[in-house]
Design a protein around this motif. Structure first.
Motif, short mmCIF file in Angstrom:
data_model
loop_
_atom_site.label_atom_id
_atom_site.label_comp_id
_atom_site.label_asym_id
_atom_site.label_seq_id
_atom_site.Cartn_x
_atom_site.Cartn_y
_atom_site.Cartn_z
N ASN A 129 37.58 44.93 38.49
CA ASN A 129 37.38 44.97 39.95
C ASN A 129 38.68 44.66 40.68
O ASN A 129 39.02 45.30 41.69
N GLY A 130 39.42 43.66 40.19
CA GLY A 130 40.68 43.30 40.82
C GLY A 130 41.68 44.44 40.75
O GLY A 130 42.40 44.72 41.72
N ALA A 131 41.72 45.11 39.60
CA ALA A 131 42.65 46.22 39.43
C ALA A 131 42.30 47.38 40.37
O ALA A 131 43.19 48.00 40.97
N LEU A 132 41.01 47.68 40.52
CA LEU A 132 40.58 48.79 41.38
C LEU A 132 40.92 48.53 42.84
O LEU A 132 41.29 49.45 43.58
N LEU A 133 40.77 47.30 43.27
CA LEU A 133 41.07 46.95 44.66
C LEU A 133 42.54 46.59 44.86
O LEU A 133 42.97 46.33 45.98
N LYS A 134 43.29 46.55 43.74
CA LYS A 134 44.71 46.18 43.77
C LYS A 134 44.88 44.79 44.39
O LYS A 134 45.75 44.56 45.23
N GLU A 135 43.98 43.90 43.97
CA GLU A 135 44.00 42.52 44.45
C GLU A 135 44.02 41.56 43.27
O GLU A 135 43.79 41.97 42.12
N ARG A 136 44.27 40.31 43.58
CA ARG A 136 44.20 39.28 42.54
C ARG A 136 42.76 39.17 42.06
O ARG A 136 41.85 39.09 42.88
N ILE B 76 29.32 42.04 38.39
CA ILE B 76 28.48 43.22 38.18
C ILE B 76 28.07 43.79 39.53
O ILE B 76 28.16 44.99 39.78
N ASP B 77 27.60 42.91 40.41
CA ASP B 77 27.20 43.36 41.74
C ASP B 77 28.42 43.59 42.62
O ASP B 77 28.37 44.42 43.54
N ASN B 78 29.50 42.88 42.36
CA ASN B 78 30.73 43.11 43.11
C ASN B 78 31.27 44.50 42.78
O ASN B 78 31.90 45.15 43.63
N ALA B 79 31.02 44.96 41.56
CA ALA B 79 31.44 46.32 41.19
C ALA B 79 30.71 47.33 42.07
O ALA B 79 31.28 48.35 42.48
N MET B 80 29.44 47.02 42.39
CA MET B 80 28.68 47.87 43.31
C MET B 80 29.33 47.87 44.68
O MET B 80 29.48 48.92 45.31
N MET B 81 29.75 46.67 45.15
CA MET B 81 30.39 46.57 46.46
C MET B 81 31.75 47.27 46.46
O MET B 81 32.12 47.92 47.44
N VAL B 82 32.49 47.15 45.34
CA VAL B 82 33.79 47.81 45.22
C VAL B 82 33.62 49.32 45.29
O VAL B 82 34.35 50.03 46.00
N PHE B 83 32.65 49.84 44.53
CA PHE B 83 32.37 51.28 44.54
C PHE B 83 31.96 51.71 45.95
O PHE B 83 32.39 52.77 46.43
N HIS B 84 31.15 50.90 46.60
CA HIS B 84 30.69 51.17 47.96
C HIS B 84 31.88 51.26 48.92
O HIS B 84 31.96 52.17 49.75
N GLU B 85 32.81 50.32 48.80
CA GLU B 85 33.97 50.29 49.70
C GLU B 85 34.94 51.43 49.43
O GLU B 85 35.51 52.01 50.35
N LEU B 86 35.13 51.76 48.16
CA LEU B 86 36.11 52.80 47.80
C LEU B 86 35.61 54.20 48.09
O LEU B 86 36.40 55.11 48.38
N THR B 87 34.29 54.41 47.98
CA THR B 87 33.73 55.75 48.15
C THR B 87 33.03 55.97 49.48
O THR B 87 32.83 57.12 49.90
#
Length: 204
Positions: free
Chosen positions: A65-72, A135-146
């Motif tokens: 998740n950190g890598a996808l968002l380019k964050e720590r 796991i749920d943050n991955a959902m939020m990451v996908f939501h934000e990126l797409t």
């Protein structure tokens, strides 16, 4: 201070309800949710407990998740994964240890309660932005990126993990499909009223 206390209450209660639902789904024996099928399959094939694998995979997801968002990486989320792992093993090994369900009617009711509890628990603890389950943050990451809805994001990820769990040999069944396609819309359904309820509590 009061608002933080309320959010913390939703966080802890949400995790407890979520893991209670997960344990019900697993014990129903109709097929676990994709992620849980993955954890059960890993536990059965490689050892350790379901809760332990929940923590291990969670740690890996924190890095992704950190890598996808380019964050720590949100290492604080390890707190959530630790609590979820403890709660899951508590429900499975202590509360429901040795429990066997026979009748399909009972198993169906237990499964249904498990799905509702899981979605309600997720919608509850997501009221806090602290240490989200990766796991749920991955959902939020996908939501934000797409830009896709929470429902679509959750369902897409669930189906992807379903395929992986199948090859690992996790407990796949009709229940797995129901969770994969049903829990996303249920989270969407519960999220707004729970948020409104939290705001009302904070305003009292």
């Amino acid at each position: 201070m009061k608002s933080r206390g309320i959010v913390f209450l939703f966080y802890i209660a949400g995790l407890a309800i979520l893991t209670f639902g997960i344990s019900l789904i697993i014990n129903a024996g109709l097929g676990a949710g994709p992620w849980d099928a993955l954890f059960v399959g890993l536990a059965e094939n490689l050892g350790l407990t379901v809760g332990s694998w929940t923590f291990i995979i969670g740690f890996i997801l924190i890095l992704i998740n950190g890598a996808l968002l380019k964050e720590r990486p949100d290492f604080a989320a390890l707190i959530t994964m630790f609590l979820i792992g403890i709660f899951i093993d508590f429900w499975l090994l202590i509360v429901f240890g040795g429990v066997t369900l026979e009748a399909y009617t009972v198993r169906g009711l237990v499964f249904s309660l498990g799905v509702l509890s899981s979605a309600f628990g997720i919608a509850s603890y997501l009221q806090s932005n602290f240490a989200r389950n990766p796991i749920d943050n991955a959902m939020m990451v996908f939501h934000e990126l797409t830009g896709k809805s929470l429902s679509f994001s959750k369902t897409f990820l669930e189906v992807s993990i379903l395929i992986l769990a199948f090859f690992i040999g996790g407990p796949i069944g009709v229940g797995t499909v129901i969770v994969a396609f049903g829990i996303g819309p249920l989270i969407q359904l519960f999220y707004r009223p729970i948020t409104a309820f939290r705001h009302r509590l904070a305003a009292v």
